[in-house]
Motif scaffolding. Sequence first.
Motif, PDB file in Angstrom:
ATOM      1  N   PHE B 300     -55.861  44.196   4.775  1.00 24.85           N
ATOM      2  CA  PHE B 300     -56.390  45.553   4.640  1.00 24.85           C
ATOM      3  C   PHE B 300     -57.762  45.660   5.311  1.00 24.85           C
ATOM      4  CE2 PHE B 300     -58.069  49.297   2.374  1.00 24.85           C
ATOM      5  CZ  PHE B 300     -57.038  50.170   2.665  1.00 24.85           C
ATOM      6  N   PRO B 301     -57.949  46.654   6.184  1.00 28.85           N
ATOM      7  CA  PRO B 301     -59.182  46.733   6.976  1.00 28.85           C
ATOM      8  C   PRO B 301     -60.356  47.357   6.196  1.00 28.85           C
ATOM      9  CG  PRO B 301     -57.661  48.461   7.649  1.00 28.85           C
ATOM     10  CD  PRO B 301     -56.958  47.674   6.579  1.00 28.85           C
ATOM     11  N   ALA B 302     -60.782  46.706   5.126  1.00 28.26           N
ATOM     12  CA  ALA B 302     -61.802  47.276   4.228  1.00 28.26           C
ATOM     13  C   ALA B 302     -63.129  47.523   4.949  1.00 28.26           C
ATOM     14  CB  ALA B 302     -62.003  46.347   3.036  1.00 28.26           C
ATOM     15  N   GLN B 303     -63.543  46.544   5.757  1.00 26.22           N
ATOM     16  CA  GLN B 303     -64.838  46.675   6.445  1.00 26.22           C
ATOM     17  C   GLN B 303     -64.856  47.890   7.374  1.00 26.22           C
ATOM     18  OE1 GLN B 303     -67.711  44.473   6.209  1.00 26.22           O
ATOM     19  NE2 GLN B 303     -68.525  46.298   7.215  1.00 26.22           N
ATOM     20  N   GLU B 304     -63.786  48.080   8.133  1.00 28.45           N
ATOM     21  CA  GLU B 304     -63.705  49.219   9.057  1.00 28.45           C
ATOM     22  C   GLU B 304     -63.749  50.542   8.285  1.00 28.45           C
ATOM     23  OE1 GLU B 304     -62.093  46.488   9.310  1.00 28.45           O
ATOM     24  OE2 GLU B 304     -62.573  45.796  11.334  1.00 28.45           O
ATOM     25  N   ILE B 305     -63.096  50.550   7.127  1.00 23.57           N
ATOM     26  CA  ILE B 305     -63.071  51.782   6.328  1.00 23.57           C
ATOM     27  C   ILE B 305     -64.467  52.069   5.775  1.00 23.57           C
ATOM     28  CG2 ILE B 305     -62.130  52.809   4.207  1.00 23.57           C
ATOM     29  CD1 ILE B 305     -59.480  51.256   4.921  1.00 23.57           C
ATOM     30  N   GLN B 306     -65.170  51.017   5.349  1.00 24.32           N
ATOM     31  CA  GLN B 306     -66.558  51.203   4.880  1.00 24.32           C
ATOM     32  C   GLN B 306     -67.419  51.787   6.007  1.00 24.32           C
ATOM     33  OE1 GLN B 306     -67.447  47.217   3.595  1.00 24.32           O
ATOM     34  NE2 GLN B 306     -65.971  47.356   1.903  1.00 24.32           N
ATOM     35  N   ASN B 307     -67.230  51.286   7.224  1.00 24.26           N
ATOM     36  CA  ASN B 307     -68.008  51.804   8.362  1.00 24.26           C
ATOM     37  C   ASN B 307     -67.694  53.276   8.626  1.00 24.26           C
ATOM     38  OD1 ASN B 307     -69.115  49.285   8.691  1.00 24.26           O
ATOM     39  ND2 ASN B 307     -67.737  48.678  10.358  1.00 24.26           N
ATOM     40  N   LEU B 308     -66.406  53.617   8.570  1.00 26.58           N
ATOM     41  CA  LEU B 308     -66.004  54.996   8.852  1.00 26.58           C
ATOM     42  C   LEU B 308     -66.516  55.958   7.770  1.00 26.58           C
ATOM     43  CD1 LEU B 308     -62.337  54.346  10.060  1.00 26.58           C
ATOM     44  CD2 LEU B 308     -64.180  55.317  11.448  1.00 26.58           C
ATOM     45  N   ALA B 309     -66.694  55.443   6.544  1.00 28.29           N
ATOM     46  CA  ALA B 309     -67.113  56.317   5.428  1.00 28.29           C
ATOM     47  C   ALA B 309     -68.621  56.522   5.378  1.00 28.29           C
ATOM     48  CB  ALA B 309     -66.616  55.724   4.109  1.00 28.29           C
ATOM     49  N   LYS B 310     -69.360  55.920   6.323  1.00 30.23           N
ATOM     50  CA  LYS B 310     -70.827  56.043   6.294  1.00 30.23           C
ATOM     51  C   LYS B 310     -71.287  57.489   6.444  1.00 30.23           C
ATOM     52  CE  LYS B 310     -72.219  51.393   7.516  1.00 30.23           C
ATOM     53  NZ  LYS B 310     -72.237  50.438   8.613  1.00 30.23           N
ATOM     54  N   ASN B 311     -70.609  58.228   7.322  1.00 29.51           N
ATOM     55  CA  ASN B 311     -71.064  59.597   7.597  1.00 29.51           C
ATOM     56  C   ASN B 311     -69.977  60.648   7.400  1.00 29.51           C
ATOM     57  OD1 ASN B 311     -73.719  58.768   8.557  1.00 29.51           O
ATOM     58  ND2 ASN B 311     -72.571  57.871  10.271  1.00 29.51           N
ATOM     59  N   ALA B 312     -68.920  60.283   6.685  1.00 30.57           N
ATOM     60  CA  ALA B 312     -67.813  61.247   6.579  1.00 30.57           C
ATOM     61  C   ALA B 312     -67.145  61.174   5.204  1.00 30.57           C
ATOM     62  CB  ALA B 312     -66.776  60.945   7.663  1.00 30.57           C
ATOM     63  N   ASP B 313     -66.634  62.327   4.772  1.00 32.83           N
ATOM     64  CA  ASP B 313     -65.743  62.349   3.606  1.00 32.83           C
ATOM     65  C   ASP B 313     -64.328  62.071   4.093  1.00 32.83           C
ATOM     66  OD1 ASP B 313     -67.709  62.820   1.747  1.00 32.83           O
ATOM     67  OD2 ASP B 313     -67.516  65.007   1.872  1.00 32.83           O
ATOM     68  N   LEU B 314     -63.510  61.522   3.222  1.00 31.05           N
ATOM     69  CA  LEU B 314     -62.195  61.054   3.662  1.00 31.05           C
ATOM     70  C   LEU B 314     -61.050  61.830   3.023  1.00 31.05           C
ATOM     71  CD1 LEU B 314     -62.795  57.164   3.469  1.00 31.05           C
ATOM     72  CD2 LEU B 314     -63.588  58.794   5.189  1.00 31.05           C
ATOM     73  N   VAL B 315     -59.990  62.012   3.808  1.00 33.49           N
ATOM     74  CA  VAL B 315     -58.756  62.636   3.332  1.00 33.49           C
ATOM     75  C   VAL B 315     -57.639  61.623   3.601  1.00 33.49           C
ATOM     76  CG1 VAL B 315     -57.261  64.665   3.479  1.00 33.49           C
ATOM     77  CG2 VAL B 315     -59.658  64.826   4.217  1.00 33.49           C
ATOM     78  N   VAL B 316     -56.810  61.356   2.607  1.00 30.07           N
ATOM     79  CA  VAL B 316     -55.789  60.319   2.760  1.00 30.07           C
ATOM     80  C   VAL B 316     -54.399  60.911   2.513  1.00 30.07           C
ATOM     81  CG1 VAL B 316     -55.007  58.035   2.009  1.00 30.07           C
ATOM     82  CG2 VAL B 316     -57.440  58.642   1.842  1.00 30.07           C
ATOM     83  N   ILE B 317     -53.465  60.655   3.454  1.00 29.03           N
ATOM     84  CA  ILE B 317     -52.069  61.072   3.244  1.00 29.03           C
ATOM     85  C   ILE B 317     -51.220  59.819   3.035  1.00 29.03           C
ATOM     86  CG2 ILE B 317     -50.048  62.244   4.212  1.00 29.03           C
ATOM     87  CD1 ILE B 317     -51.897  63.967   5.856  1.00 29.03           C
ATOM     88  N   ASP B 318     -50.457  59.807   1.958  1.00 33.93           N
ATOM     89  CA  ASP B 318     -49.545  58.704   1.662  1.00 33.93           C
ATOM     90  C   ASP B 318     -48.110  59.191   1.690  1.00 33.93           C
ATOM     91  OD1 ASP B 318     -50.605  55.984   0.758  1.00 33.93           O
ATOM     92  OD2 ASP B 318     -52.002  57.349  -0.257  1.00 33.93           O
ATOM     93  N   ARG B 319     -47.239  58.459   2.455  1.00 35.80           N
ATOM     94  CA  ARG B 319     -45.800  58.734   2.379  1.00 35.80           C
ATOM     95  C   ARG B 319     -45.189  57.701   1.411  1.00 35.80           C
ATOM     96  NH1 ARG B 319     -43.030  60.768   7.625  1.00 35.80           N
ATOM     97  NH2 ARG B 319     -41.780  62.327   6.590  1.00 35.80           N
ATOM     98  N   ASN B 320     -45.818  57.561   0.279  1.00 35.48           N
ATOM     99  CA  ASN B 320     -45.374  56.620  -0.753  1.00 35.48           C
ATOM    100  C   ASN B 320     -46.103  56.996  -2.029  1.00 35.48           C
ATOM    101  OD1 ASN B 320     -47.821  54.765  -1.500  1.00 35.48           O
ATOM    102  ND2 ASN B 320     -47.890  54.979   0.720  1.00 35.48           N
ATOM    103  N   ILE B 321     -45.612  56.508  -3.154  1.00 32.79           N
ATOM    104  CA  ILE B 321     -46.357  56.673  -4.394  1.00 32.79           C
ATOM    105  C   ILE B 321     -46.135  55.455  -5.286  1.00 32.79           C
ATOM    106  CG2 ILE B 321     -44.487  58.090  -5.388  1.00 32.79           C
ATOM    107  CD1 ILE B 321     -46.847  59.391  -7.081  1.00 32.79           C
ATOM    108  N   SER B 322     -47.237  54.958  -5.831  1.00 30.55           N
ATOM    109  CA  SER B 322     -47.128  53.940  -6.869  1.00 30.55           C
ATOM    110  C   SER B 322     -46.980  54.706  -8.178  1.00 30.55           C
ATOM    111  CB  SER B 322     -48.392  53.072  -6.878  1.00 30.55           C
ATOM    112  OG  SER B 322     -48.327  52.178  -7.968  1.00 30.55           O
TER     113      SER B 322
END
Lengths: 191, 386
Positions: B300-322
């Motif tokens: 899982f690319p956690a570090q890249e996601i942390q970098n992307l979240a520095k200046n932006a709010d995030l929207v996530v689409i899942d084609r799955n559900i736990s």
Amino acid sequence: MPVKDIIEIVFHGRGGQGSVTAANLLVSAALADGNKGVQAFPVFGAERRGAPVRAFARISENEINLRSEIYYPDIVIVQDESIIGLVDITKGLKENGRILINTTKKPSDFDFSDKYGVATVDATGIAIKHDILVGGIPVVNTPILGAVPKILDKVTLKSIQASVKNKWKGELAEKNVRATQDAFGEVEVNF
Amino acid sequence: MTVMIDTGNYIAAKAAVMAKPDVVAAYPITPQTTLVEGIANYVASGEYKGEYICVESEHSAMSACIGSSATGVRTFTATSSHGLLLMHEMLHWAALARLPIVMCNINRVIGPGWNIWADENDSISQRDTGWIQFYCSSNQEIFDTIIQSFKIAEHEKISLPIMVNYNAFILSHTSMPADIPRQKEIDDYLKRYRPQWNLDCDNPITFGNIIGTEHYEKIRRAMQDAQENALRIIPEVAKEWKKLFGRFHGDLIEKYHCDDAEYILFSMGAIGAESKVAIDNLRSRGIKIGLARVRTFRPFPAQEIQNLAKNADLVVIDRNISIGYEGALFTEIKAALYGKSDAKVSGFIAGLGGKDVTFTNIENICKRAIDGKTKGSTWYGFEGAN
């Protein structure tokens, strides 16, 4: 909302008539004609022989990122006239959209011909003439493609015929090529 | 190089055969069927010269792949949905034995009710098996990822199996063009697999015996280290591929207009391609939004996601559900940001059971998130209201 710079085509036919094959042949030809972005796909799922089915094609000069079905086509191709009335073939069709129908009728015989560009060709008759039959039933998917260059300038008859020759060999390929030539020559349009 | 126009499955079959696996063992299941049919055609034409084993179930398919890979030869298989689930026990086995098997999984709904369309719950539910998981968004990416996966799986610092996932029908049965390198280029890129250990009839040894807790822990730790190595090696492989073949689909994440983005949309698979059209349209209306298409769910690319979240709010689409919680990508992204970011994260479930997800749907999802009209996880369009 329609998409810019992409020609979207919906094929209406009956299960077993080769709508998906037609869509594939068409986009192979479009690719050969320099359209870098092409796509052909069925309605996702399990089709039944004889039931109304759809297939889709997209043609663009650029890579296509769309992965959803086509809701607002530029062109509708009707392989089986008897579907008109069962299925609303003009649903979502763009204002300047065009409809190609396999029929012995003329474009003006259809009440939507005052609203849309309509092209007609007797693909069934052409299939019978060239003995393109499977189990005694005329196969119209290749003949009707010969009429497409008359309603869409992004694809040439030459490339369609090359696609046909790429898919089939020998006499089968040759009679399909002759059928596309006839359809190209015989298609009638109201525009 | 030639351009091949064909469905995702036939292009996957082409890639698999060009990688020259010594063994393919598979059992057909819709919508994977045309992939293994494609390989069977290459057997018939003589283009595929390896061993093609037809087995009686997916559990047997993966077992045969384990046996094959353990002898030190390149191994490929493919499955979908219930086939993947039937492999579950052997998926763990393959990863724990550190066998670099490459498998395509065509993401399909799990029944009942029976449905053959796109849904990512099959592979998401195999998250903890130790397999590396890729998610593709085009036929070209399927081809490139399969070839790259042999390189990554067989890398001495990784030695783990890889699952190359792509959506049922939306990619598996849709014809799109793909550039196919010459066989010589693939041969030069993908050298013969040299295993670090292998079963050898001339030098018999025993594996799979009982080991104590201390050693078992080391096995798990080594797998974790291998996945963390993959975080570094997958981007290197992507970069090398770009240099050699001129194509780049992103490394761990494909980023599209993220540099100045105030909002970033996260998605996987085919929705990730359709999302680009939505991003273009939203940007044309002055909304500074970008796309992050996650290619690797494991590692899982956690570090890249942390970098992307520095200046932006995030929207996530899942084609799955736990079931009992929310979309899996949504959960994982929030976990990656815990204590590192105060970005707002909105989650949406969309496209389950193969329900079409259009760029208009995606634009509406983004607008709802940007307008702050959603809290936590939302089932998009569930009441027919788009």
